[in-house]
Design a protein around this motif. Structure first.
Motif, PDB file in Angstrom:
ATOM      1  N   VAL A  78      17.215   7.486  38.389  1.00 24.83           N
ATOM      2  CA  VAL A  78      17.469   6.026  38.262  1.00 24.83           C
ATOM      3  C   VAL A  78      17.333   5.041  38.541  1.00 24.83           C
ATOM      4  N   VAL A  79      16.314   5.227  39.337  1.00 23.13           N
ATOM      5  CA  VAL A  79      15.281   3.397  39.107  1.00 23.13           C
ATOM      6  C   VAL A  79      14.011   3.632  37.981  1.00 23.13           C
ATOM      7  N   ALA A  80      13.810   4.468  37.461  1.00 22.96           N
ATOM      8  CA  ALA A  80      12.861   4.454  36.222  1.00 22.96           C
ATOM      9  C   ALA A  80      13.451   4.085  35.139  1.00 22.96           C
ATOM     10  N   VAL A  81      14.898   4.313  35.041  1.00 16.36           N
ATOM     11  CA  VAL A  81      15.307   4.259  33.636  1.00 16.36           C
ATOM     12  C   VAL A  81      16.163   3.368  32.874  1.00 16.36           C
ATOM     13  N   LEU A  82      16.017   2.725  34.491  1.00 16.81           N
ATOM     14  CA  LEU A  82      17.756   0.847  34.523  1.00 16.81           C
ATOM     15  C   LEU A  82      16.573   0.391  33.279  1.00 16.81           C
ATOM     16  N   PRO A  83      15.319  -0.117  33.083  1.00 17.94           N
ATOM     17  CA  PRO A  83      14.922  -0.845  32.816  1.00 17.94           C
ATOM     18  C   PRO A  83      15.012  -0.371  30.738  1.00 17.94           C
ATOM     19  N   ALA A  84      15.201   1.219  30.172  1.00 22.03           N
ATOM     20  CA  ALA A  84      15.205   0.926  29.743  1.00 22.03           C
ATOM     21  C   ALA A  84      17.042   1.337  28.770  1.00 22.03           C
ATOM     22  N   GLY A 143       9.153   3.358  34.209  1.00 23.91           N
ATOM     23  CA  GLY A 143      10.546   3.127  33.705  1.00 23.91           C
ATOM     24  C   GLY A 143      10.200   2.102  32.767  1.00 23.91           C
ATOM     25  N   PHE A 144       9.097   1.334  33.608  1.00 22.57           N
ATOM     26  CA  PHE A 144       8.995  -0.462  31.894  1.00 22.57           C
ATOM     27  C   PHE A 144       8.166   0.576  31.527  1.00 22.57           C
ATOM     28  N   TRP A 145       7.548   0.551  31.567  1.00 22.39           N
ATOM     29  CA  TRP A 145       6.585   1.279  30.645  1.00 22.39           C
ATOM     30  C   TRP A 145       6.869   2.272  29.807  1.00 22.39           C
ATOM     31  N   GLN A 146       8.119   3.096  30.107  1.00 19.60           N
ATOM     32  CA  GLN A 146       9.111   3.987  29.026  1.00 19.60           C
ATOM     33  C   GLN A 146       9.178   2.982  27.579  1.00 19.60           C
ATOM     34  N   CYS A 147       9.445   2.108  28.086  1.00 27.58           N
ATOM     35  CA  CYS A 147      10.540   0.810  27.274  1.00 27.58           C
ATOM     36  C   CYS A 147       9.365   0.564  26.003  1.00 27.58           C
ATOM     37  N   LEU A 148       7.943   0.699  26.177  1.00 29.13           N
ATOM     38  CA  LEU A 148       7.085   0.227  24.635  1.00 29.13           C
ATOM     39  C   LEU A 148       7.661   1.427  23.510  1.00 29.13           C
ATOM     40  N   ALA A 149       8.359   2.506  24.193  1.00 24.04           N
ATOM     41  CA  ALA A 149       8.871   2.906  22.933  1.00 24.04           C
ATOM     42  C   ALA A 149       9.738   2.748  22.625  1.00 24.04           C
ATOM     43  N   MET A 150      10.494   1.515  22.399  1.00 26.28           N
ATOM     44  CA  MET A 150      11.216   0.825  21.920  1.00 26.28           C
ATOM     45  C   MET A 150      11.364   1.048  20.529  1.00 26.28           C
ATOM     46  N   MET A 151       9.180   0.373  20.599  1.00 27.89           N
ATOM     47  CA  MET A 151       8.886   0.461  18.312  1.00 27.89           C
ATOM     48  C   MET A 151       8.657   1.543  18.856  1.00 27.89           C
ATOM     49  N   PRO A 152       9.863   2.590  17.100  1.00 28.56           N
ATOM     50  CA  PRO A 152       9.360   3.631  16.677  1.00 28.56           C
ATOM     51  C   PRO A 152       7.975   3.791  16.327  1.00 28.56           C
ATOM     52  N   THR A 154       5.572   4.213  18.818  1.00 28.81           N
ATOM     53  CA  THR A 154       5.247   4.700  20.080  1.00 28.81           C
ATOM     54  C   THR A 154       5.164   6.119  20.818  1.00 28.81           C
ATOM     55  N   SER A 155       5.929   6.624  20.913  1.00 33.73           N
ATOM     56  CA  SER A 155       6.187   7.513  21.319  1.00 33.73           C
ATOM     57  C   SER A 155       6.668   7.554  22.823  1.00 33.73           C
ATOM     58  N   ARG A 156       7.850   7.966  23.085  1.00 28.23           N
ATOM     59  CA  ARG A 156       8.335   7.553  24.686  1.00 28.23           C
ATOM     60  C   ARG A 156       7.300   8.434  25.353  1.00 28.23           C
ATOM     61  N   SER A 157       7.244   9.694  25.620  1.00 28.99           N
ATOM     62  CA  SER A 157       6.574  10.350  26.026  1.00 28.99           C
ATOM     63  C   SER A 157       5.244   9.653  25.992  1.00 28.99           C
ATOM     64  N   ALA A 158       4.511   9.808  25.237  1.00 29.46           N
ATOM     65  CA  ALA A 158       3.248   8.698  25.713  1.00 29.46           C
ATOM     66  C   ALA A 158       3.070   7.788  26.541  1.00 29.46           C
ATOM     67  N   ALA A 159       4.159   6.367  26.162  1.00 27.28           N
ATOM     68  CA  ALA A 159       4.159   5.553  26.981  1.00 27.28           C
ATOM     69  C   ALA A 159       4.169   5.692  28.288  1.00 27.28           C
ATOM     70  N   SER A 160       5.681   6.566  29.095  1.00 29.35           N
ATOM     71  CA  SER A 160       5.963   7.130  30.463  1.00 29.35           C
ATOM     72  C   SER A 160       4.903   7.678  31.093  1.00 29.35           C
ATOM     73  N   ILE A 161       4.316   8.511  30.126  1.00 30.91           N
ATOM     74  CA  ILE A 161       2.534   9.778  30.544  1.00 30.91           C
ATOM     75  C   ILE A 161       1.926   8.364  31.332  1.00 30.91           C
ATOM     76  N   ILE A 162       1.619   7.546  30.050  1.00 31.74           N
ATOM     77  CA  ILE A 162       0.298   7.096  30.378  1.00 31.74           C
ATOM     78  C   ILE A 162       0.473   5.625  31.031  1.00 31.74           C
ATOM     79  N   GLY A 163       2.699   5.570  31.256  1.00 29.72           N
ATOM     80  CA  GLY A 163       2.666   4.324  32.162  1.00 29.72           C
ATOM     81  C   GLY A 163       2.198   5.266  33.409  1.00 29.72           C
ATOM     82  N   GLY A 164       2.507   6.249  33.747  1.00 31.97           N
ATOM     83  CA  GLY A 164       2.049   7.593  35.114  1.00 31.97           C
ATOM     84  C   GLY A 164       0.569   7.094  35.152  1.00 31.97           C
ATOM     85  N   MET A 165      -0.124   7.033  34.548  1.00 29.65           N
ATOM     86  CA  MET A 165      -1.253   7.278  34.916  1.00 29.65           C
ATOM     87  C   MET A 165      -1.861   5.777  35.321  1.00 29.65           C
ATOM     88  N   SER A 166      -1.559   5.436  35.047  1.00 30.20           N
ATOM     89  CA  SER A 166      -1.769   3.217  35.417  1.00 30.20           C
ATOM     90  C   SER A 166      -1.275   3.278  37.253  1.00 30.20           C
TER      91      SER A 166
END
Length: 293
Positions: A78-84, A143-152, A154-166
């Protein structure tokens, strides 16, 4: 769009939704290469079949999703999805305006590829190896990293995975949390696109997504078959991706994005010129015919 077109697009959605290569970009490229007109139903269809891909994660990780004793898991999602949810609603029109710009999407695909080539070197020695060890604050940051994928592209998967690794997650933990996060994220997008969003706004053909689906039996069939195909293919793709990512990392996906991005950039760069030339030829022909008359 006929049935074969719908199945092909659904296969692309299932293959690419959870890979770091942008499902939006690949569906857009596929539709353009097949010569499908960029209508409102096509755009809505590409979003709505994400529902099938969502179900694949729920089925594969059903013990996690239906473990109601682990309320912390649901709180993190719930917390992670709020920014998107917030930013996606605010920038919906801006995002949609880019969906048809294949040049911009190809460029983003290439840039993201360079990021993936080096990302394994940037985030080494992970400290969090399992989803249950992710603090709430880190879940929000992902969740904020995932928002980078709003630019078609980018890839939602890549943004959130890289966000997790960070945030110190291992590749496997980042990928799995990205899958989990995709469920509420894409469920919200799908519900919004089908029941809330007005497609073709400002035209005489304004419709809600469900109205387009229920318009006739053929559209209903496309919607149902598209989701079933996306579901089956996504289940296979998830298992494959986890195995490859754990063993080899992101570099191969980075090179793939760069190569396919360059090829498509060159192709779509020339398409407008060809269209303009064809339009000019048609105009000249019409003038010549009127002169002859």
């Amino acid at each position: 769009m006929n049935l074969i077109d719908a199945i092909i697009i659904a296969i692309i959605e299932g293959l690419t939704e959870y890979l770091p290569i942008s499902s939006t970009a690949h569906m857009g490229f596929t539709a353009a290469l097949m010569g499908l007109p960029e209508g409102e139903f096509l755009k809505m269809f590409q979003v709505s079949i994400q529902f099938g891909a969502i179900l694949s994660v729920v089925v594969l990780y059903w013990k996690k999703f239906f473990d109601f004793s682990n309320l912390d898991f649901y709180l993190k999602l719930v917390v992670a999805v709020l920014p998107a949810l917030v930013l996606g609603y605010l920038f919906d029109d801006a995002i949609e305006s880019v969906l048809g710009n294949q040049i911009a999407i190809s460029s983003v695909l290439i840039l993201g590829g360079f990021v993936l080539i080096f990302v394994d070197k940037w985030f080494q020695n992970p400290k969090i190896l399992d989803e249950k060890d992710i603090p709430i604050k880190k879940a929000l940051i992902i969740g904020f990293w995932q928002c980078l994928a709003m630019m078609p592209g980018t890839s939602r998967s890549a943004a959130s995975i890289i966000g997790g690794m960070s945030q110190g997650l291992s590749r496997k933990a980042s990928a799995e949390f990205s899958f989990f996060l995709a469920v509420p994220t894409m469920a919200a997008v799908t519900v919004y696109s089908i029941f809330v969003k007005t497609w073709g706004k400002g035209t005489i053909n304004e419709m809600k997504g469900y109205e387009m689906i229920l318009q006739d039996q053929f559209h209903i069939m496309l919607f149902l078959i598209g989701n079933v195909v996306a579901f089956v293919v996504a289940m296979i793709a998830i298992k494959f991706f986890i195995a490859v990512l754990t063993k080899f990392g992101f570099k191969a996906w980075g090179w793939y994005r760069i190569v396919i991005g360059i090829v498509l950039l060159v192709y779509f760069w020339n398409v407008p010129n060809n269209e303009i030339q064809n339009e000019n030829i048609s105009e000249i022909t019409a003038i010549q015919q009127s002169t002859n008359d």
